[in-house]
Design a protein around this motif. Structure first.
Motif, PDB file in Angstrom:
ATOM      1  N   PHE B  90      40.910  27.320  43.939  1.00  0.00           N
ATOM      2  CA  PHE B  90      40.754  27.885  45.354  1.00  0.00           C
ATOM      3  C   PHE B  90      42.306  28.164  45.464  1.00  0.00           C
ATOM      4  O   PHE B  90      42.582  29.062  46.004  1.00  0.00           O
ATOM      5  CB  PHE B  90      39.989  26.944  46.184  1.00  0.00           C
ATOM      6  CG  PHE B  90      40.453  27.224  47.590  1.00  0.00           C
ATOM      7  CD1 PHE B  90      39.809  28.153  48.327  1.00  0.00           C
ATOM      8  CD2 PHE B  90      41.247  26.503  48.455  1.00  0.00           C
ATOM      9  CE1 PHE B  90      40.072  28.483  49.653  1.00  0.00           C
ATOM     10  CE2 PHE B  90      41.417  26.738  49.933  1.00  0.00           C
ATOM     11  CZ  PHE B  90      40.953  27.905  50.158  1.00  0.00           C
ATOM     12  N   VAL B  91      43.012  26.956  45.457  1.00  0.00           N
ATOM     13  CA  VAL B  91      44.547  27.252  45.711  1.00  0.00           C
ATOM     14  C   VAL B  91      45.082  28.355  44.811  1.00  0.00           C
ATOM     15  O   VAL B  91      46.038  29.256  45.470  1.00  0.00           O
ATOM     16  CB  VAL B  91      45.309  25.908  45.291  1.00  0.00           C
ATOM     17  CG1 VAL B  91      46.837  26.253  45.566  1.00  0.00           C
ATOM     18  CG2 VAL B  91      44.871  24.726  46.415  1.00  0.00           C
ATOM     19  N   VAL B  95      46.926  31.757  46.507  1.00  0.00           N
ATOM     20  CA  VAL B  95      48.389  32.145  46.152  1.00  0.00           C
ATOM     21  C   VAL B  95      48.400  33.328  45.503  1.00  0.00           C
ATOM     22  O   VAL B  95      49.394  34.164  45.629  1.00  0.00           O
ATOM     23  CB  VAL B  95      48.926  30.987  45.062  1.00  0.00           C
ATOM     24  CG1 VAL B  95      50.255  31.549  44.433  1.00  0.00           C
ATOM     25  CG2 VAL B  95      49.022  29.658  45.732  1.00  0.00           C
ATOM     26  N   VAL B  96      47.457  33.600  44.972  1.00  0.00           N
ATOM     27  CA  VAL B  96      47.427  35.183  44.090  1.00  0.00           C
ATOM     28  C   VAL B  96      46.953  36.228  45.139  1.00  0.00           C
ATOM     29  O   VAL B  96      47.291  37.148  45.464  1.00  0.00           O
ATOM     30  CB  VAL B  96      46.580  35.136  42.813  1.00  0.00           C
ATOM     31  CG1 VAL B  96      46.358  36.655  42.360  1.00  0.00           C
ATOM     32  CG2 VAL B  96      47.155  34.287  41.639  1.00  0.00           C
ATOM     33  N   GLY B  97      45.689  36.012  45.798  1.00  0.00           N
ATOM     34  CA  GLY B  97      44.816  36.690  46.712  1.00  0.00           C
ATOM     35  C   GLY B  97      45.734  37.292  47.618  1.00  0.00           C
ATOM     36  O   GLY B  97      45.685  38.771  48.190  1.00  0.00           O
ATOM     37  N   VAL B  98      46.324  36.406  48.347  1.00  0.00           N
ATOM     38  CA  VAL B  98      47.020  36.672  49.899  1.00  0.00           C
ATOM     39  C   VAL B  98      48.279  37.799  49.503  1.00  0.00           C
ATOM     40  O   VAL B  98      48.326  38.989  49.996  1.00  0.00           O
ATOM     41  CB  VAL B  98      47.566  35.628  50.466  1.00  0.00           C
ATOM     42  CG1 VAL B  98      48.689  36.129  51.686  1.00  0.00           C
ATOM     43  CG2 VAL B  98      46.560  34.913  51.138  1.00  0.00           C
ATOM     44  N   PRO B  99      49.162  37.479  48.579  1.00  0.00           N
ATOM     45  CA  PRO B  99      50.069  38.405  48.307  1.00  0.00           C
ATOM     46  C   PRO B  99      49.477  39.855  47.451  1.00  0.00           C
ATOM     47  O   PRO B  99      50.031  40.796  48.124  1.00  0.00           O
ATOM     48  CB  PRO B  99      50.993  37.961  47.189  1.00  0.00           C
ATOM     49  CG  PRO B  99      50.872  36.413  47.255  1.00  0.00           C
ATOM     50  CD  PRO B  99      49.137  36.366  47.687  1.00  0.00           C
ATOM     51  N   ALA B 152      36.785  33.418  44.376  1.00  0.00           N
ATOM     52  CA  ALA B 152      37.472  33.222  45.551  1.00  0.00           C
ATOM     53  C   ALA B 152      38.606  34.389  45.997  1.00  0.00           C
ATOM     54  O   ALA B 152      38.678  34.583  47.056  1.00  0.00           O
ATOM     55  CB  ALA B 152      37.975  31.757  45.840  1.00  0.00           C
ATOM     56  N   VAL B 153      39.036  34.845  44.755  1.00  0.00           N
ATOM     57  CA  VAL B 153      40.245  35.635  44.918  1.00  0.00           C
ATOM     58  C   VAL B 153      39.878  36.805  45.799  1.00  0.00           C
ATOM     59  O   VAL B 153      40.563  37.515  46.424  1.00  0.00           O
ATOM     60  CB  VAL B 153      40.740  35.733  43.637  1.00  0.00           C
ATOM     61  CG1 VAL B 153      40.116  36.986  42.949  1.00  0.00           C
ATOM     62  CG2 VAL B 153      42.339  36.152  43.974  1.00  0.00           C
ATOM     63  N   PHE B 154      38.563  37.413  45.373  1.00  0.00           N
ATOM     64  CA  PHE B 154      38.357  38.830  45.932  1.00  0.00           C
ATOM     65  C   PHE B 154      38.323  38.706  47.501  1.00  0.00           C
ATOM     66  O   PHE B 154      38.752  39.567  48.096  1.00  0.00           O
ATOM     67  CB  PHE B 154      37.324  39.509  45.162  1.00  0.00           C
ATOM     68  CG  PHE B 154      37.577  39.838  43.778  1.00  0.00           C
ATOM     69  CD1 PHE B 154      38.457  41.001  43.824  1.00  0.00           C
ATOM     70  CD2 PHE B 154      37.286  39.005  42.892  1.00  0.00           C
ATOM     71  CE1 PHE B 154      38.578  41.465  42.649  1.00  0.00           C
ATOM     72  CE2 PHE B 154      37.874  39.630  41.685  1.00  0.00           C
ATOM     73  CZ  PHE B 154      38.579  40.746  41.317  1.00  0.00           C
ATOM     74  N   PRO B 155      37.381  37.909  48.066  1.00  0.00           N
ATOM     75  CA  PRO B 155      37.394  37.940  49.641  1.00  0.00           C
ATOM     76  C   PRO B 155      38.441  37.586  50.290  1.00  0.00           C
ATOM     77  O   PRO B 155      38.734  38.198  51.204  1.00  0.00           O
ATOM     78  CB  PRO B 155      36.307  36.789  50.042  1.00  0.00           C
ATOM     79  CG  PRO B 155      36.025  35.885  48.573  1.00  0.00           C
ATOM     80  CD  PRO B 155      36.575  36.883  47.530  1.00  0.00           C
ATOM     81  N   GLY B 201      39.168  35.354  55.214  1.00  0.00           N
ATOM     82  CA  GLY B 201      39.002  35.598  53.958  1.00  0.00           C
ATOM     83  C   GLY B 201      39.100  34.211  53.140  1.00  0.00           C
ATOM     84  O   GLY B 201      38.437  34.065  52.301  1.00  0.00           O
ATOM     85  N   ILE B 202      40.271  33.566  53.603  1.00  0.00           N
ATOM     86  CA  ILE B 202      40.454  32.143  52.896  1.00  0.00           C
ATOM     87  C   ILE B 202      39.146  31.227  53.223  1.00  0.00           C
ATOM     88  O   ILE B 202      38.550  30.335  52.248  1.00  0.00           O
ATOM     89  CB  ILE B 202      41.633  31.242  53.516  1.00  0.00           C
ATOM     90  CG1 ILE B 202      42.763  32.007  52.959  1.00  0.00           C
ATOM     91  CG2 ILE B 202      41.516  29.869  53.217  1.00  0.00           C
ATOM     92  CD1 ILE B 202      44.261  31.661  53.326  1.00  0.00           C
ATOM     93  N   ARG B 203      38.343  31.551  54.641  1.00  0.00           N
ATOM     94  CA  ARG B 203      37.249  30.579  54.626  1.00  0.00           C
ATOM     95  C   ARG B 203      36.220  31.141  53.717  1.00  0.00           C
ATOM     96  O   ARG B 203      35.454  30.187  53.480  1.00  0.00           O
ATOM     97  CB  ARG B 203      36.929  30.586  56.227  1.00  0.00           C
ATOM     98  CG  ARG B 203      35.943  29.843  56.602  1.00  0.00           C
ATOM     99  CD  ARG B 203      35.677  29.889  58.078  1.00  0.00           C
ATOM    100  NE  ARG B 203      35.044  31.305  58.585  1.00  0.00           N
ATOM    101  CZ  ARG B 203      35.055  31.950  59.689  1.00  0.00           C
ATOM    102  NH1 ARG B 203      35.331  31.435  60.772  1.00  0.00           N
ATOM    103  NH2 ARG B 203      34.843  33.177  59.942  1.00  0.00           N
ATOM    104  N   MET B 204      36.067  32.431  53.521  1.00  0.00           N
ATOM    105  CA  MET B 204      34.988  32.884  52.515  1.00  0.00           C
ATOM    106  C   MET B 204      35.226  32.492  51.154  1.00  0.00           C
ATOM    107  O   MET B 204      34.460  32.124  50.489  1.00  0.00           O
ATOM    108  CB  MET B 204      35.005  34.499  52.612  1.00  0.00           C
ATOM    109  CG  MET B 204      34.431  35.065  53.870  1.00  0.00           C
ATOM    110  SD  MET B 204      34.461  36.994  54.042  1.00  0.00           S
ATOM    111  CE  MET B 204      33.516  37.561  52.803  1.00  0.00           C
ATOM    112  N   GLY B 205      36.447  32.328  51.005  1.00  0.00           N
ATOM    113  CA  GLY B 205      37.147  31.815  49.619  1.00  0.00           C
ATOM    114  C   GLY B 205      36.496  30.392  49.370  1.00  0.00           C
ATOM    115  O   GLY B 205      36.243  30.104  48.163  1.00  0.00           O
ATOM    116  N   VAL B 206      36.585  29.465  50.322  1.00  0.00           N
ATOM    117  CA  VAL B 206      36.014  28.199  50.331  1.00  0.00           C
ATOM    118  C   VAL B 206      34.727  28.081  49.805  1.00  0.00           C
ATOM    119  O   VAL B 206      34.247  27.277  48.814  1.00  0.00           O
ATOM    120  CB  VAL B 206      36.171  27.416  51.595  1.00  0.00           C
ATOM    121  CG1 VAL B 206      35.503  26.126  51.589  1.00  0.00           C
ATOM    122  CG2 VAL B 206      37.607  27.176  52.018  1.00  0.00           C
TER     123      VAL B 206
END
Lengths: 292, 277
Positions: B90-91, B95-99, B152-155, B201-206
């Motif tokens: 998830f971390v 770290v990858v998904g946001v940028p 997790a990275v896509f949402p 998005g991060i919440r969906m990632g969880v």
């Protein structure tokens, strides 16, 4: 032999010594010259002429209102003066220098307020100072406090924009502009989105605050009354494409936003005239559409 | 002469019990709802006996099975294994998904070049990928972490992208008027304006991470909560399987609550478009 360009008194004996001095030809602070702006409409991949051949001079300390119906290109002219839109043809000069982008000499008050929702009132106003180099951070607090007092936001310093009414939000917008200490204040229908009652109150306050600061103002409105109450001159805009129909001075004593002023004969006459100009343009426009 | 009317009160009424409890009424209602659902389940199963107990365990059986698992010491080992894999994946996804989302959302060029492979990867069935991951990365934590990351990275990236794109243009205009260059516009306007959607998005990632963990441990796993569900289902201990599933749900809920807390701290100004009570 070249003529001496010496204007010291007494060098020309035939000049009348008692004659009042002719005012020197004043360079207008804002000069819009042959301005045309075209936009690309991506949906139809065609070009739209928003503004055509606009010429406009605004002098230092003058309050110019720009009157016109919605969508007539008056905002485009203002955006060009602000440096947000580039002219397709022509140019905008400030103090004789060509405008190529936004600058600290100009500030804008937006119709939709454009306040940052994550910042409190104080921090929103501070934005007007933050981005400008050469401002001392130590002075920010006092400058923001002054602006808050001037626009009447005392007690709302730590509120967020969404907690304020439209009228109060626009006070923040005005304070943000004033704190930046621009020479020119550009106002794009600042009272267009507030309710009618607040509008009357704010109009009176704008007249008081802005005439007190002595700033040069370009104020866009579609309200004839507002244009007359606030303006030293009114520039009437026609639509499709946006162009200047007429510029006329308002020779009514200030303050004008008091009870009874709107009923004075001079005011009524001006309103009738402006209404006629706007209607004439609207009629010829609709005939143009019907004929084509 | 017109009448002038003055307000007889200028202050709100003193707090009454109903005003003090008002913010909590909804939470009580949710608690009552959960208890009512458990009760209905219990009544249908335990007293009327609609379903065969071997196939649909009663709430009591599930709780008992979970406490048995806990007491034999099995549960905590599996839980830490799953939780740590999920956390690492998830971390990495954040770290990858946001940028990636920021880049695709703010640059036309990046989107034209990076968009097609991005959407192709998004529409790929990632579950089908898991056997390959095992073949490539072995039976250790590697493929588990990687599938969590993929889930997790896509949402996270997509919401970040939409957040950056949806920034109110008049805010950008105002910032430019007051002298902000591209860098200031990005850090002082766009990033802030996108923050609520980034956190969504991060919440969906969880939630997706928990799905990823189960997939990873179902295929080529020998440890973890997903593996436990798989094994218990095979051994026909459905009460334990259902219990562990609920445990995963609980972990996801706690994770999402933490993200919501972050949202309240960092984006307290943001009011969601949900209907106001």
């Amino acid at each position: 032999m070249p003529m001496p360009t010496d204007h010291r008194p007494g060098t020309t004996p035939d000049a009348e010594p008692a004659a009042p001095l002719e005012p020197a030809p004043v360079v207008p602070l804002i000069s819009v010259r042959d301005l045309s702006v075209e936009y690309r409409v991506s949906r139809t991949n065609s070009w739209l002429m928003a503004v055509a051949d606009v010429n406009l001079d605004v002098h230092e300390g003058e309050f110019l209102t720009v009157l016109g119906s919605s969508g007539c290109g008056k905002t485009t002219v203002m955006n060009t003066i602000a440096g947000l839109v580039q002219p397709t043809e022509g140019e905008v000069l400030i103090d004789g220098r060509r405008v190529t982008g936004p600058g600290p000499d100009r500030a804008v008050v937006f119709q939709d307020y454009a306040l940052l929702p994550w910042r409190t009132v104080v921090d929103n106003i501070r934005f007007g100072l933050e981005m400008q180099p050469g401002r001392r951070r130590a002075d920010w607090r006092a400058q923001v406090a002054d602006a808050i007092r001037l626009v009447g936001l005392d007690g709302f310093e730590d509120s967020y924009p969404r907690e304020l009414s439209g009228g109060m939000q626009q006070r923040v917008g005005l304070a943000r502009a004033l704190v930046a200490e621009p020479r020119i204040l550009l106002m794009d229908e600042p009272l267009g989105a507030v309710d009618a009652l607040t509008r009357e109150v704010m109009r009176a306050e704008l007249e008081r605050v802005i005439t007190a600061t002595g700033k040069t103002v370009v104020f866009i409105t579609h309200s004839i009354d507002e244009a007359i109450v606030l303006g030293d001159r009114v520039a009437v805009f026609g639509a499709h494409p946006g162009r200047v129909l007429e510029i006329l001075p308002v020779d009514l004593p200030r303050p004008r936003s008091e009870q009874g002023v709107m009923a004075q004969p001079g005011f009524v006459e001006l309103r009738d005239h402006l209404w006629g100009v706007l209607q004439g343009d609207a009629r010829s426009a609709s005939r143009g559409v019907a004929g084509s | 002469m017109a009448e002038t009317v003055q307000a007889s009160r200028t202050r709100p009424r003193p707090p009454t019990l109903s005003r003090v409890l008002a913010p909590f009424t909804w939470k009580f209602a949710v608690l009552a709802e959960v208890l009512a659902l458990l009760l209905i389940w219990h009544v249908i199963q335990g007293m009327i006996g609609v379903w065969d107990r071997r196939f649909v365990p009663a709430p009591g059986d599930v709780i008992r099975a979970l406490s048995d698992l806990y007491q034999t010491g099995d549960l905590m080992g599996h839980l830490t294994y799953s939780a740590s894999n999920a956390a690492v994946g998830f971390v990495l996804a954040v770290v990858v998904g946001v940028p990636v989302g920021l880049l695709l959302g703010s640059s036309r060029w990046a989107y034209d070049i990076g968009g097609p492979p991005f959407w192709a990867m998004y529409s790929m069935p990632r579950i089908a990928f898991q056997p390959l991951l095992v073949l490539w990365m072995g039976f250790g934590s590697g493929p588990k972490i990687f599938i969590v990351f993929l889930m997790a990275v896509f949402p996270i990236a997509i919401n970040t992208m939409d957040g950056i794109r949806g920034v109110d243009r008049s805010l950008v205009k105002a910032a430019r008027v007051y002298g902000a260059g591209p860098v200031d516009v990005f850090f002082k306007v766009q990033l802030w304006a996108a923050l609520p959607l980034i956190l969504t998005g991060i919440r969906m990632g969880v939630a997706r991470s928990m799905i990823g963990v189960v997939i990873g441990e179902f295929i080529g796993g020998s440890q973890g909560l997903g593996f436990l569900i798989y094994r218990k289902s095979g051994e026909f201990e459905l009460d334990a399987a259902v219990g562990v599933t609920f445990l995963l749900v609980a972990i996801a809920l706690v994770g999402m609550a933490l993200v919501n807390l972050a949202k309240r701290v960092f984006a307290s100004w943001y009011v969601e478009g949900a209907p106001q009570s």
